[in-house]
Design an enzyme around this catalytic site. Structure first.
Site, PDB file in Angstrom:
ATOM      1  N   LYS A  22     -20.908 -21.935 -46.584  1.00  0.00           N
ATOM      2  CA  LYS A  22     -21.991 -22.871 -46.240  1.00  0.00           C
ATOM      3  C   LYS A  22     -22.018 -23.144 -44.740  1.00  0.00           C
ATOM      4  O   LYS A  22     -23.055 -23.107 -44.097  1.00  0.00           O
ATOM      5  CB  LYS A  22     -21.800 -24.196 -46.992  1.00  0.00           C
ATOM      6  N   ASN A  23     -20.847 -23.406 -44.173  1.00  0.00           N
ATOM      7  CA  ASN A  23     -20.817 -23.786 -42.756  1.00  0.00           C
ATOM      8  C   ASN A  23     -21.134 -22.612 -41.834  1.00  0.00           C
ATOM      9  O   ASN A  23     -21.469 -22.806 -40.677  1.00  0.00           O
ATOM     10  CB  ASN A  23     -19.456 -24.382 -42.391  1.00  0.00           C
ATOM     11  N   CYS A 116     -23.244 -40.857 -40.609  1.00  0.00           N
ATOM     12  CA  CYS A 116     -23.102 -40.535 -42.020  1.00  0.00           C
ATOM     13  C   CYS A 116     -21.831 -41.188 -42.533  1.00  0.00           C
ATOM     14  O   CYS A 116     -21.070 -41.775 -41.769  1.00  0.00           O
ATOM     15  CB  CYS A 116     -23.125 -39.033 -42.267  1.00  0.00           C
ATOM     16  N   ARG A 121     -20.229 -39.580 -36.021  1.00  0.00           N
ATOM     17  CA  ARG A 121     -20.678 -38.215 -35.774  1.00  0.00           C
ATOM     18  C   ARG A 121     -21.753 -38.104 -34.682  1.00  0.00           C
ATOM     19  O   ARG A 121     -22.921 -37.780 -34.948  1.00  0.00           O
ATOM     20  CB  ARG A 121     -21.150 -37.568 -37.076  1.00  0.00           C
ATOM     21  N   ASP A 307     -12.018 -30.585 -43.912  1.00  0.00           N
ATOM     22  CA  ASP A 307     -12.796 -30.387 -45.140  1.00  0.00           C
ATOM     23  C   ASP A 307     -11.906 -30.132 -46.365  1.00  0.00           C
ATOM     24  O   ASP A 307     -12.417 -29.992 -47.478  1.00  0.00           O
ATOM     25  CB  ASP A 307     -13.787 -29.225 -44.962  1.00  0.00           C
ATOM     26  N   ARG A 399     -24.468 -30.003 -52.430  1.00  0.00           N
ATOM     27  CA  ARG A 399     -24.717 -29.606 -51.041  1.00  0.00           C
ATOM     28  C   ARG A 399     -23.822 -28.428 -50.643  1.00  0.00           C
ATOM     29  O   ARG A 399     -24.176 -27.674 -49.743  1.00  0.00           O
ATOM     30  CB  ARG A 399     -24.433 -30.781 -50.090  1.00  0.00           C
TER      31      ARG A 399
HETATM   32  C1  UD1 Z   1     -18.512 -28.955 -38.914  1.00  0.00           C
HETATM   33  C2  UD1 Z   1     -18.603 -28.677 -40.383  1.00  0.00           C
HETATM   34  C3  UD1 Z   1     -17.970 -29.788 -41.193  1.00  0.00           C
HETATM   35  C4  UD1 Z   1     -16.544 -30.017 -40.725  1.00  0.00           C
HETATM   36  C5  UD1 Z   1     -16.499 -30.214 -39.221  1.00  0.00           C
HETATM   37  C6  UD1 Z   1     -15.083 -30.294 -38.670  1.00  0.00           C
HETATM   38  C7  UD1 Z   1     -20.690 -27.443 -40.476  1.00  0.00           C
HETATM   39  C8  UD1 Z   1     -22.077 -27.361 -41.007  1.00  0.00           C
HETATM   40  N1  UD1 Z   1     -20.030 -28.554 -40.740  1.00  0.00           N
HETATM   41  O1  UD1 Z   1     -19.266 -30.151 -38.659  1.00  0.00           O
HETATM   42  O2  UD1 Z   1     -17.967 -29.381 -42.560  1.00  0.00           O
HETATM   43  O3  UD1 Z   1     -16.040 -31.175 -41.361  1.00  0.00           O
HETATM   44  O4  UD1 Z   1     -17.146 -29.120 -38.561  1.00  0.00           O
HETATM   45  O5  UD1 Z   1     -14.389 -29.137 -38.999  1.00  0.00           O
HETATM   46  O6  UD1 Z   1     -20.171 -26.498 -39.915  1.00  0.00           O
HETATM   47  N2  UD1 Z   1     -18.037 -34.812 -32.081  1.00  0.00           N
HETATM   48  C9  UD1 Z   1     -18.340 -35.519 -30.939  1.00  0.00           C
HETATM   49  N3  UD1 Z   1     -19.472 -35.214 -30.267  1.00  0.00           N
HETATM   50  C10 UD1 Z   1     -20.309 -34.207 -30.650  1.00  0.00           C
HETATM   51  C11 UD1 Z   1     -19.983 -33.469 -31.801  1.00  0.00           C
HETATM   52  C12 UD1 Z   1     -18.833 -33.798 -32.503  1.00  0.00           C
HETATM   53  O7  UD1 Z   1     -17.613 -36.441 -30.558  1.00  0.00           O
HETATM   54  O8  UD1 Z   1     -21.326 -33.958 -29.984  1.00  0.00           O
HETATM   55  C13 UD1 Z   1     -16.830 -35.148 -32.836  1.00  0.00           C
HETATM   56  C14 UD1 Z   1     -17.104 -35.471 -34.294  1.00  0.00           C
HETATM   57  O9  UD1 Z   1     -17.501 -36.812 -34.483  1.00  0.00           O
HETATM   58  C15 UD1 Z   1     -15.769 -35.150 -34.921  1.00  0.00           C
HETATM   59  C16 UD1 Z   1     -15.281 -33.947 -34.123  1.00  0.00           C
HETATM   60  O10 UD1 Z   1     -16.015 -34.006 -32.884  1.00  0.00           O
HETATM   61  O11 UD1 Z   1     -14.872 -36.213 -34.744  1.00  0.00           O
HETATM   62  C17 UD1 Z   1     -15.520 -32.621 -34.762  1.00  0.00           C
HETATM   63  O12 UD1 Z   1     -16.865 -32.556 -35.221  1.00  0.00           O
HETATM   64  P1  UD1 Z   1     -17.677 -31.200 -35.288  1.00  0.00           P
HETATM   65  O13 UD1 Z   1     -16.769 -30.038 -35.184  1.00  0.00           O
HETATM   66  O14 UD1 Z   1     -18.835 -31.269 -34.339  1.00  0.00           O
HETATM   67  O15 UD1 Z   1     -18.276 -31.251 -36.738  1.00  0.00           O
HETATM   68  P2  UD1 Z   1     -19.604 -30.565 -37.171  1.00  0.00           P
HETATM   69  O16 UD1 Z   1     -19.798 -29.333 -36.349  1.00  0.00           O
HETATM   70  O17 UD1 Z   1     -20.722 -31.562 -37.228  1.00  0.00           O
END
Ligand code: UD1
Length: 420
Positions: A22-23, A116, A121, A307, A399
């Protein structure tokens, strides 16, 4: 709304085939926005999230077809650069249309996804990276509006307070492939899903090196072409079945699973007493004897995946002894704790730690799913609990897990769907 009902106590045995990741597939579907040519993506799981991404692509002017695990995306004459709040708010990963829209159309208007249940996030890293490439970014009525007559390659440090970001790395990479000159992303996410996206982009004609490492180098090209690509297996789904084998004292052959993507999880399960045999694209998981308590800390890849945090907690909840589970990616991702405690678990949350005092057995109860992986942990707990568990709000599960109940039924589980 449907709920899942589980009669616990069956040892799961047999074979299960893992779906495509999915990711991986969500940003890859977004990457089809970078070309007007036809893209064919194989191994796509039929999930609520993949169907949401198809709707978004259609809203942005693409034709889409989804048949037997293959998604075909082609262009219409009406490319649109606005990703609407109604769609983006249902799935955060939709935000990764920002990079490709901007790269291809030079402008993008994408709704901010909002918070969320697992935490705030933010998207600051996405915006920082895209702004560094020369985009002019403003926030207007809840939308990110990005414009750039021409994106230019840049050296970008993309680390945040919680480490690297998977989707920010993907978003910036997708914006940079059509930028002028060289982009270097430092502190890039190393997840296999980022590498899968880079592989797809390279097949489309991009010039990306270093994917899967913290430094990604991108030499901009003028245009990208259509592509055929098969998605990597879902390592989180595979991991969930590994826990299912151990929690039920069963024996499962997990097909379409890549051991090389599961280093941290396999290491921890080995420490806990799992017997794992690695085959060609498959893993057989069973217990060596009694499972032992272990401490787990979630970290960016190649660390233990956040995850899988909720699922391993269910296993520890029924493993006598004390284990400590520390969440370093989303410190508030503990919604499952209260629900597991409703089933008799002894888990105490202390800030980013959960202290689990494992007990011999849980008792079935009505519980409520709060997010995708929390739902999986409740299903796992239900599989081993005494009596009947019903997990409501299973749209969360839909999902990210394709045909979860038929896959579990195939392994002997007594699980079925009922109307709430
Ligand atoms: C992706 C995965 C999700 C997984 C997560 C962490 C997808 C669709 N989803 O989510 O299943 O749980 O990686 O492995 O691939 N952060 C910031 N600023 C940003 C972006 C992120 O501070 O602009 C923080 C987030 O709040 C979190 C950490 O960085 O604490 C990691 O998040 P991130 O890797 O971005 O998660 P996603 O890519 O949204």
């Amino acid at each position: 709304m449907d709920k899942l009902v589980i009669e616990g106590g069956v040892r799961l045995k047999g074979e299960v085939v893992v779906s495509g990741s999915k990711n991986s597939v969500l940003p890859i579907m977004a990457a089809t926005l970078l070309t007007d040519q036809t893209c064919v993506i194989k191994g796509v799981p039929n999930l609520r999230d993949t169907n949401t991404m198809l709707k978004i692509l259609r809203s942005l002017g693409k034709n889409t077809e989804f048949y037997k695990g293959t998604v075909t995306v082609s262009a219409t004459k009406h490319a649109n650069f606005t990703a609407d709040y109604k769609l983006v708010s249902t799935m955060r990963a939709s935000f990764c249309v920002l990079g490709p829209l901007l790269g291809k159309l030079k402008k993008a208007k994408v709704s901010l996804p909002g918070g969320c249940v697992i935490g705030l996030r933010p998207v600051d890293l996405h915006l920082k990276g895209i702004e560094s490439l020369g985009a002019d970014i403003s926030i207007e009525s809840g939308y990110v509006v990005a414009k750039a007559a021409r994106l230019r390659g840049k050296h970008i440090y993309l680390g945040g307070v919680y480490g690297s970001s998977v989707l920010a790395t993907g978003n910036v990479m997708m914006a940079a492939v059509l930028a002028q000159g060289k982009t270097i992303i430092e502190a890039a996410a190393c997840e296999p899903e980022v590498a899968d996206l880079a592989e797809l982009l390279n097949k489309m004609g991009a010039r990306i090196k270093g994917e899967g490492t913290p430094t990604i180098e991108i030499d901009g090209v003028k245009e990208l072409r259509g592509v055929t690509h098969t998605i990597i297996p879902d390592r989180i789904e595979a991991g969930t079945f590994m826990i299912a084998a151990l929690i039920t004292k069963g024996d499962i052959l997990i097909k379409n699973a890549l051991a090389q993507h599961q280093g941290a999880l396999l290491d921890k399960l080995d420490e806990a007493g799992a017997l794992i045999s690695k085959g060609d694209n498959c893993l057989r998981v069973r217990a060596r004897g009694r499972i032992k308590p272990i401490n787990v800390t979630t970290l960016p890849y190649p660390g233990f995946p956040t995850d899988m945090q909720a699922q391993i907690m269910s296993l520890m909840a029924v493993t006598p002894g004390i284990s400590v589970i520390t969440e370093k990616i989303y410190p508030d991702r503990f919604m499952h704790v209260a629900e597991l405690n409703r089933m008799g678990a002894h888990i105490q949350r202390e800030g980013p730690h959960a202290i689990v005092e494992g007990i011999k057995s849980l008792s079935g109860a009505p519980v409520m799913a709060s997010d995708l992986r929390a739902s999986a942990s409740l299903v796992l707990a239900g599989l081993v609990a005494k009596g009947r568990t019903s997990v409501s709000r299973i749209y969360h599960l839909e999902r990210g897990y394709e045909n979860i109940e038929s896959k579990l039924q195939g392994l002997g589980a007594k699980i079925w769907r009922e109307k709430e």
